[in-house]
Design an enzyme around this catalytic site. Structure first.
Site, short mmCIF file in Angstrom:
data_model
loop_
_atom_site.label_atom_id
_atom_site.label_comp_id
_atom_site.label_asym_id
_atom_site.label_seq_id
_atom_site.Cartn_x
_atom_site.Cartn_y
_atom_site.Cartn_z
N VAL A 168 0.82 -1.23 0.00
CA VAL A 168 0.00 0.00 0.00
C VAL A 168 0.85 1.26 0.00
O VAL A 168 0.30 2.36 -0.15
CB VAL A 168 -1.00 0.03 1.19
N GLY A 169 2.13 1.14 0.14
CA GLY A 169 2.96 2.34 0.13
C GLY A 169 4.43 1.99 0.00
O GLY A 169 4.87 0.91 0.38
N LYS A 170 5.16 2.95 -0.58
CA LYS A 170 6.60 2.73 -0.80
C LYS A 170 7.30 4.01 -0.40
O LYS A 170 6.94 5.08 -0.90
CB LYS A 170 6.81 2.46 -2.29
N ALA A 198 11.57 2.02 3.16
CA ALA A 198 10.75 0.84 3.47
C ALA A 198 9.51 0.77 2.58
O ALA A 198 9.15 1.74 1.91
CB ALA A 198 10.32 0.91 4.93
N GLU A 199 8.88 -0.41 2.61
CA GLU A 199 7.60 -0.59 1.92
C GLU A 199 6.53 -0.88 2.97
O GLU A 199 6.83 -1.49 4.01
CB GLU A 199 7.68 -1.79 0.98
N VAL A 200 5.30 -0.45 2.69
CA VAL A 200 4.23 -0.70 3.65
C VAL A 200 3.21 -1.65 3.04
O VAL A 200 2.78 -1.45 1.90
CB VAL A 200 3.54 0.62 4.08
N ARG A 226 11.25 5.93 1.09
CA ARG A 226 12.68 5.93 0.81
C ARG A 226 13.37 4.70 1.40
O ARG A 226 14.24 4.11 0.82
CB ARG A 226 13.28 7.18 1.47
N ASP A 270 10.20 15.35 8.81
CA ASP A 270 9.85 15.00 7.42
C ASP A 270 8.34 15.11 7.24
O ASP A 270 7.71 14.21 6.67
CB ASP A 270 10.36 13.59 7.09
N1 ADE Z 1 0.59 3.68 4.36
C1 ADE Z 1 1.60 3.80 5.21
N2 ADE Z 1 1.23 3.44 6.43
C2 ADE Z 1 -0.05 3.07 6.35
C3 ADE Z 1 -0.98 2.61 7.31
N3 ADE Z 1 -0.64 2.48 8.56
N4 ADE Z 1 -2.22 2.36 6.91
C4 ADE Z 1 -2.53 2.52 5.63
N5 ADE Z 1 -1.70 2.94 4.70
C5 ADE Z 1 -0.46 3.21 5.04
#
Ligand code: ADE
Length: 542
Positions: A224-226, A230-232, A228, A355
């Site tokens: 769901v996210g990238k 780490a990836e989430v 610098r 940040d």
């Molecule tokens: N992206 C980064 N952290 C998240 C989170 N805790 N919940 C949903 N999207 C995210």
């Protein structure tokens, strides 16, 4: 009480062991000993295992201190047993007997006797009738003491482990039944609660620090996210973990750092581990783990299905009420971070985020913000080393860097300077939120601040815009037709002042949002662009 009982039990055990030892060592020697006493007899005993001496004569030993002795000898085909009473003070066949305190006769080979020669001595009545070769008797006093000491210890250990197991099962059952009834968790369970409700979000209760070495059973769902470092991932906490047993099947966010980004993980983990950081506008931390097999570090937090603020603003035009909620909660989160006390008045270490940007802010289901990504955050405590301060000059994302950070002229001696730099970044985010609010008039496509610059502007081009040209994102006159927007824009301008000292504090911005609540009520919580009459509001706010 338990400790007292435990100690008493052990003292008893030790005294009893000493008593046994004393019995075999001392007083009993004073009684005249009964021993097998047949002198030399042929035997078929082969000097292995245990043997019974074929001797029907039991004698009362002549001297008080006599003990029983058996000798086994093998001379070619002639195998014999000698059974006698003997005074241990006196050498026998030139040998000093040193095992006569034994209760059993344990054979030991002695050399230099001109044949296979084994001898044993002991001090219990008729103890020389049964002899043991190869040390296969379990009856020495030392063994007795060890057994007497270890058996209760073992029983106690089994008892403690079993009790602990049943206690855990009992607590889990109780927590489950309380949860079903909607009762709050025990305060001593250190439960934290994700306060989101609704289908898009998780509702997770968990120990925020995983003191177990056991890893949480987690199944990763989707990226769901990238960032610098780490990836989430969105992930499911599988049943079977203490967290899921007590709270059911949960959705969480897992931020995965490769081993190379240890420093970033460690910093974020350390920042999150401060319980005083907990706030509804700061992402709820569940636990941090090292996943050795995958060579990864994980940070496990609440999951917020609306994603980050930048994506949210890209896809939504918001109402004045939404702006008030998002902006006010952002300011509250930053104010809590910067504060040196908690809402209960307890002292806390202020933290600079360093940040702040719209992609490091998550949108919760009630349209409030929560700050995330503490990989660059700095605890502003007095124990900060000179090195830590020296390394803390220019960090963050160039687009959101305050002028003094771009110039690397931040005043490292004053912790307030770090907060002031955060406030500048926060102002840019408030501008982004405002730019997507229907109350400003015509709403354009989402653009980041300094959107005319390329996707990841470098420090040098930001310096040109922010320092040389003193540029800031545009606030068109048309925006300020709405009184609320006008007030927010004036706070934004106060927060991005070139002079760090002239900027508002996050706390002040959050208070200004609170004071705007009545504007929010007047707006009827719609997407309306109606203007609120000037005389009702402006004076009260100053
Ligand atoms: N992206 C980064 N952290 C998240 C989170 N805790 N919940 C949903 N999207 C995210």
């Amino acid at each position: 009480m338990d400790i007292l009982r435990f100690s008493a039990f052990w003292c008893g055990t030790i005294l009893f062991s000493c008593f046994l030892l004393g019995q075999s060592e001392g007083t009993m020697l004073k009684i005249k000993r009964l021993c097998k006493f047949c002198d030399v007899r042929q035997t078929r005993c082969q000097g292995k295992g245990s043997c019974k001496v074929d001797c029907e004569i039991t004698s009362i030993c002549p001297n008080d201190s006599d003990i029983c002795v058996t000798i086994w000898r093998k001379n070619e085909d002639n195998v014999t047993f000698d059974t006698i009473c003997h005074n241990p003070e006196v050498k026998l066949h030139g040998l000093r007997l040193d095992d006569y305190n034994n209760s059993k006769c344990e054979m030991r080979e002695r050399s230099g006797q001109g044949s296979d020669f084994y001898i044993c001595s002991c001090s219990e009545d008729e103890c020389n009738e049964h002899v043991f070769f190869n040390g296969n008797s379990l009856d020495s006093p030392v063994v007795a003491v060890v057994l007497v000491s270890l058996v209760p210890l073992f029983v106690m250990a089994v008892f403690v482990v079993t009790s602990f197991y049943f206690y855990r099962v009992y607590r889990q059952r109780r927590a489950n039944s309380r949860r079903k009834k909607g009762a709050p968790l025990d305060s001593d369970a250190h439960a934290i609660m994700i306060d989101d409700e609704g289908s898009d979000s998780s509702s997770t209760h968990a120990n925020n620090l995983n003191h177990n070495t056991e890893l949480l059973p987690i199944a990763l769902d989707a990226l769901v996210g990238k960032g610098r470092f780490a990836e989430v991932y969105r992930a499911k906490l599988k049943q079977g973990s203490s967290v899921s047993e007590e709270q059911g099947f949960e959705t969480v966010a897992v931020k995965i750092f490769p081993y190379e980004e240890y420093a970033s993980w460690k910093n974020e983990k350390d920042i999150f581990s401060d319980a005083d950081l907990r706030h509804e506008n700061v992402l709820h931390f569940l636990t941090a783990e090292e996943r050795k097999v995958q060579r990864q570090y994980w940070i496990i937090t609440a999951y917020h299905g609306k994603g980050n603020l930048q994506d949210f603003l890209t896809h939504h035009v918001i109402s004045w009420h939404d702006l008030w909620l998002l902006g006010g909660s952002l300011a509250q989160g930053v104010a809590h971070l910067h504060s040196d006390h908690t809402s209960c008045g307890r002292n806390k270490i202020p933290i600079a985020h360093r940040d702040i940007k719209s992609s490091n802010i998550l949108v919760k289901s009630g349209l409030s913000c929560c700050l995330c990504d503490f990989g660059l955050a700095l605890r502003l405590d007095s124990s900060l080393s000179v090195d830590e301060l020296a390394n803390s000059g220019q960090v963050g994302t160039a687009r959101y860097m305050a002028p003094e950070v771009l110039e690397s002229r931040i005043n490292l001696e004053n912790i307030e300077s770090f907060k002031q730099a955060d406030v500048y970044s926060m102002a840019l985010v408030l501008w982004e939120i405002t730019s997507r609010c229907s109350a400003i008039g015509e709403v354009k496509e989402y653009e980041p601040p300094f959107g005319n610059l390329r996707e990841h502007p470098c420090v040098e081009s930001m310096k040109d815009s922010v320092l040389r040209d003193r540029g800031r994102p545009e606030i068109p006159n048309t925006w300020t037709n709405h009184t609320g927007i006008q007030l927010i824009c004036s706070s934004i301008q106060d927060c991005w002042d070139h002079d760090p000292e002239a900027r508002l504090t996050a706390h002040c911005v959050s208070e200004r949002f609170s004071e705007m609540e009545y504007l929010d009520k007047l707006s009827g919580r719609s997407n309306s662009e109606e203007k609120i009459p000037e005389e009702i509001c402006v004076g009260d706010l100053k």
